[in-house]
Structures are given as C-alpha cells and as structure tokens.
Write a protein that holds these residues in place. Structure first.
Motif, PDB file in Angstrom:
ATOM      1  N   ALA A 236     -15.332  13.332  -4.823  1.00 33.70           N
ATOM      2  CA  ALA A 236     -15.956  13.849  -3.598  1.00 33.70           C
ATOM      3  C   ALA A 236     -16.952  12.844  -3.039  1.00 33.70           C
ATOM      4  O   ALA A 236     -17.660  12.168  -3.793  1.00 33.70           O
ATOM      5  N   TYR A 237     -16.996  12.730  -1.716  1.00 33.88           N
ATOM      6  CA  TYR A 237     -17.926  11.823  -1.030  1.00 33.88           C
ATOM      7  C   TYR A 237     -18.755  12.612  -0.027  1.00 33.88           C
ATOM      8  O   TYR A 237     -18.290  13.632   0.502  1.00 33.88           O
ATOM      9  N   PRO A 238     -19.958  12.113   0.275  1.00 30.06           N
ATOM     10  CA  PRO A 238     -20.779  12.793   1.286  1.00 30.06           C
ATOM     11  C   PRO A 238     -20.113  12.741   2.661  1.00 30.06           C
ATOM     12  O   PRO A 238     -19.430  11.763   2.990  1.00 30.06           O
ATOM     13  N   TRP A 239     -20.321  13.775   3.442  1.00 30.27           N
ATOM     14  CA  TRP A 239     -19.755  13.887   4.800  1.00 30.27           C
ATOM     15  C   TRP A 239     -20.122  12.669   5.639  1.00 30.27           C
ATOM     16  O   TRP A 239     -19.315  12.169   6.417  1.00 30.27           O
ATOM     17  N   ALA A 240     -21.340  12.166   5.428  1.00 33.84           N
ATOM     18  CA  ALA A 240     -21.812  11.019   6.219  1.00 33.84           C
ATOM     19  C   ALA A 240     -21.007   9.751   5.932  1.00 33.84           C
ATOM     20  O   ALA A 240     -21.033   8.803   6.717  1.00 33.84           O
ATOM     21  N   GLN A 241     -20.301   9.727   4.817  1.00 30.72           N
ATOM     22  CA  GLN A 241     -19.535   8.512   4.458  1.00 30.72           C
ATOM     23  C   GLN A 241     -18.069   8.593   4.862  1.00 30.72           C
ATOM     24  O   GLN A 241     -17.253   7.768   4.449  1.00 30.72           O
ATOM     25  N   ARG A 242     -17.697   9.612   5.673  1.00 31.86           N
ATOM     26  CA  ARG A 242     -16.270   9.831   5.910  1.00 31.86           C
ATOM     27  C   ARG A 242     -15.580   8.670   6.626  1.00 31.86           C
ATOM     28  O   ARG A 242     -14.384   8.464   6.433  1.00 31.86           O
ATOM     29  N   ALA A 243     -16.304   7.918   7.433  1.00 29.41           N
ATOM     30  CA  ALA A 243     -15.693   6.769   8.118  1.00 29.41           C
ATOM     31  C   ALA A 243     -15.553   5.582   7.162  1.00 29.41           C
ATOM     32  O   ALA A 243     -14.525   4.900   7.153  1.00 29.41           O
ATOM     33  N   GLU A 244     -16.566   5.384   6.322  1.00 30.18           N
ATOM     34  CA  GLU A 244     -16.553   4.238   5.370  1.00 30.18           C
ATOM     35  C   GLU A 244     -15.416   4.329   4.367  1.00 30.18           C
ATOM     36  O   GLU A 244     -14.809   3.322   4.004  1.00 30.18           O
ATOM     37  N   ILE A 245     -15.135   5.557   3.902  1.00 33.67           N
ATOM     38  CA  ILE A 245     -14.146   5.694   2.821  1.00 33.67           C
ATOM     39  C   ILE A 245     -12.711   5.549   3.312  1.00 33.67           C
ATOM     40  O   ILE A 245     -11.768   5.614   2.524  1.00 33.67           O
ATOM     41  N   LEU A 246     -12.567   5.307   4.624  1.00 30.24           N
ATOM     42  CA  LEU A 246     -11.215   5.047   5.145  1.00 30.24           C
ATOM     43  C   LEU A 246     -10.754   3.628   4.806  1.00 30.24           C
ATOM     44  O   LEU A 246      -9.559   3.327   4.876  1.00 30.24           O
ATOM     45  N   ALA A 247     -11.689   2.778   4.402  1.00 37.52           N
ATOM     46  CA  ALA A 247     -11.337   1.377   4.105  1.00 37.52           C
ATOM     47  C   ALA A 247     -10.311   1.332   2.975  1.00 37.52           C
ATOM     48  O   ALA A 247     -10.517   1.926   1.913  1.00 37.52           O
ATOM     49  N   GLY A 248      -9.208   0.662   3.223  1.00 36.70           N
ATOM     50  CA  GLY A 248      -8.173   0.461   2.199  1.00 36.70           C
ATOM     51  C   GLY A 248      -7.271   1.653   1.964  1.00 36.70           C
ATOM     52  O   GLY A 248      -6.401   1.601   1.085  1.00 36.70           O
ATOM     53  N   ALA A 249      -7.448   2.739   2.742  1.00 39.90           N
ATOM     54  CA  ALA A 249      -6.652   3.950   2.482  1.00 39.90           C
ATOM     55  C   ALA A 249      -5.199   3.779   2.936  1.00 39.90           C
ATOM     56  O   ALA A 249      -4.903   3.081   3.900  1.00 39.90           O
ATOM     57  N   ALA A 250      -4.294   4.469   2.196  1.00 36.50           N
ATOM     58  CA  ALA A 250      -2.874   4.468   2.561  1.00 36.50           C
ATOM     59  C   ALA A 250      -2.499   5.740   3.304  1.00 36.50           C
ATOM     60  O   ALA A 250      -1.449   5.817   3.939  1.00 36.50           O
ATOM     61  N   LEU A 251      -3.364   6.763   3.176  1.00 35.22           N
ATOM     62  CA  LEU A 251      -3.106   8.043   3.851  1.00 35.22           C
ATOM     63  C   LEU A 251      -4.433   8.686   4.203  1.00 35.22           C
ATOM     64  O   LEU A 251      -5.367   8.706   3.389  1.00 35.22           O
ATOM     65  N   LEU A 252      -4.507   9.203   5.437  1.00 35.22           N
ATOM     66  CA  LEU A 252      -5.628  10.052   5.847  1.00 35.22           C
ATOM     67  C   LEU A 252      -5.042  11.409   6.207  1.00 35.22           C
ATOM     68  O   LEU A 252      -4.109  11.478   7.020  1.00 35.22           O
TER      69      LEU A 252
END
Ligand code: NAP
Length: 280
Positions: free
Chosen positions: A177-193
């Motif tokens: 789980a990640y904080p809501w405020a980090q939702r844009a940052e954690i898209l880095a390197g993702a294969a699926l959103l």
C-alpha cells in the motif's frame, strides 16, 4: 444442473438493478445458442435478501448474479463459497446446485485479467509492476486475481489509506500500500494501471491522476464502462497507452456464470459487443 431442454431462469439480484446490462448479455447468448430460458432482474432490498436466497431452489432458478449492495452480505446465507470468492470477501455469481444448495463465486477479477489478455494477447500479470487505484469490492477482486495469476508487485493506492493498508496486510507481498499523495509517483515503471474507483463514472468527477511517469507501453484499464471512455482512458490513449474499459470485465465475468447455469461456455462476439454498446 437441470436438463438443458427445460426452460431455465437466472437473473440479477441487487438493489437497484435497473441499470444492468447483464440481461442483454445473457439473453443474447440464450438466443444465440438456442437455449430455452430467460435472464431477469430481481430488485431485492437488503431486508428481503435471506428470503430471496432461500427461495431460489424452490423456484427452480439456475442461479443469479449478485450486485450492490448484496455482494458481501450473501456470503452469510449460502452453503458453499468458492476459495477465490472467500479471499475476495464478496460474491458476484450464485449457482443453484442439484441438491438445492447454493454455491457462490466471484468472477470479476478473472474477468478483468481476461479483458486485458483480449486486448493484448499473451499479456501476463507478471509483465511488470501493477498499480491498482481503489480498495473497494472491485479492487479486492482485481488484486486477488492478479496475485493468483502471478503478479509479482501490486502497488495499491486508495483515497482512504486504511482500506489499502488492510488489503495489503491480507495479501502481504506482492501487494504493497502507498499513500494517496504518491499515486502519480508510483506509476514509474508500471506495466499496468487499473482504476477500480468510481471516479470517472458518468455523473462523477474524473480520477485525479497525473500520468506523466507512466510508461507508454503500460496498459491502462478502467473498470468503468459508462462512459465507455473515462477521462482517465482518454488521457491514456492520447499519450499512446493501450486502454481497456470495464465492458471486457463485464462480458468475461458473464461467460463462466452462463456456463454454470446453462451448460454452454458462450463466446464474446462483435455482435454481442455491439448489442451491449447500443445500450450506452
Ligand atoms: P466500492 O466498493 O464502493 O469502492 C469504491 C472505491 O472508489 C473505493 O476505493 C473508494 O475509495 C473510491 N472512491 C470513491 N470516491 C472517491 C473519490 N472522490 N476519490 C478517490 N477515490 C474515491 O465500489 P466497487 O464495487 O469496488 O466498484 C468500483 C468501480 O468498479 C465502480 O466504478 C464500478 O462501477 C466498477 N465495477 C465495474 C464492474 C464491471 O463489470 N465492469 C464490476 C464491478 C465494479 P475510499 O475507500 O476512499 O472510499
């Protein structure tokens, strides 16, 4: 299951149910495969849920889908719960067994994963990190199926962080789980959103999410299908991402349910997709 020659009835149990596209799907298949039967809507308020479930076998129903607000509640009133549905904590399909007992399944998550494969043949949940936005019932189903099917890293983010934390706690790695405020940052390197919130639905505001860090090779899936293209999917498509809306989930979760009730695994054809899209 009853004889395939007997008229079979299945339906949708929810409150309300009028908006559902499931009758279009199942009645299309009944007609296409020449199976005598009908899929109908059962508007059942919460206080009448136990009575409705206990009457299913007596009415010779084949089974039903279950939608809001009953998906969790039905678990207390049926005899058997499939292990995946148990892990998800919710049921979207009930089958009336030969002996009259009821078995519950949840096909939502597998339907979503299959819809991704339909859009990108060969796609696998271990293709790379996955970001799931939301931690409600639909997110639980999606996370369970992705984890079951080999996802190695699921980054979960939800407006109410406690719900994401609880879900991650249930699964342990690979769900984090990640904080809501980090939702844009954690898209880095993702294969699926995957958007499993209700944000972007007709009548609701768009999901607030900056896609700048999302690789353009990533698939963007939205569980919503009204509208067919949410603002999130429109933004993703504009920057070159492959996009998948919730119609594929709806159609793919319906296939095993139809098979269980009527004994034929139905196909998703362009004609069926057109019939459902005509209702939008
Ligand atoms: P739910 O249990 O009510 O969960 C709603 C989710 O949306 C929660 O994560 C909630 O976050 C989040 N949310 C609500 N308002 C928000 C806001 N203003 N900002 C950010 N997040 C917000 O609903 P559900 O059953 O999981 O359904 C979620 C979506 O999936 C719906 O759009 C539904 O139509 C869709 N769905 C589609 C299918 C299909 O067949 N395609 C099947 C099932 C569901 P909080 O925890 O912070 O409230």
């Amino acid at each position: 299951m009853a004889s395939p020659h007997e008229f079979g009835i299945a339906g949708l149990l929810g409150w309300p149910v009028a908006h559902s596209r499931s009758p279009v799907i199942h009645n299309h298949w009944l007609q296409r495969y020449g199976i005598p039967g009908r899929y109908v809507l059962f508007p059942v308020p919460p206080e009448k849920l136990p009575a409705a479930l206990s009457g299913m076998a007596a009415l010779s129903l084949r089974g039903c889908n279950v939608t809001t607000p009953h998906k969790q509640a039905v678990m207390s009133f049926i005899q058997h719960v499939d292990p995946l549905a148990r892990r998800i904590g919710a049921i979207n399909t009930i089958v009336v067994e030969k002996d009259g007992s009821l078995t519950g399944f949840n096909n939502d998550g597998n339907g979503f994963v299959q819809s991704l494969r339909d859009a990108k043949p060969g796609w696998r949940p271990d293709a790379g990190p996955i970001v799931v936005v939301g931690a409600g019932g639909a997110a639980r189903a999606v996370v369970a199926s992705l984890a079951d099917q080999g996802a190695r890293e699921i980054r979960l983010v939800n407006r109410t962080p406690e719900r994401a934390g609880a879900l991650a706690g249930e699964y342990g790695p690979p769900v984090q789980a990640y904080p809501w405020a980090q939702r844009a940052e954690i898209l880095a390197g993702a294969a699926l959103l995957a958007n499993a919130t209700n944000q972007g639905m007709a009548g609701k505001p768009a999901l607030e999410l900056d896609l700048a860090l999302l690789p353009t090779e990533a698939i963007v899936g939205d569980l919503i299908y009204t509208p067919p293209e949410t603002p999130l999917l429109a933004a993703a498509r504009a920057r070159g991402n492959l996009t998948v809306n919730g119609l594929g989930l709806l159609l793919n979760q319906a296939r095993p349910a139809f098979n269980a009730w009527f004994g034929t695994m139905p196909e998703i054809t362009p004609e069926l997709v057109r019939a459902v899209e005509a209702t939008f």
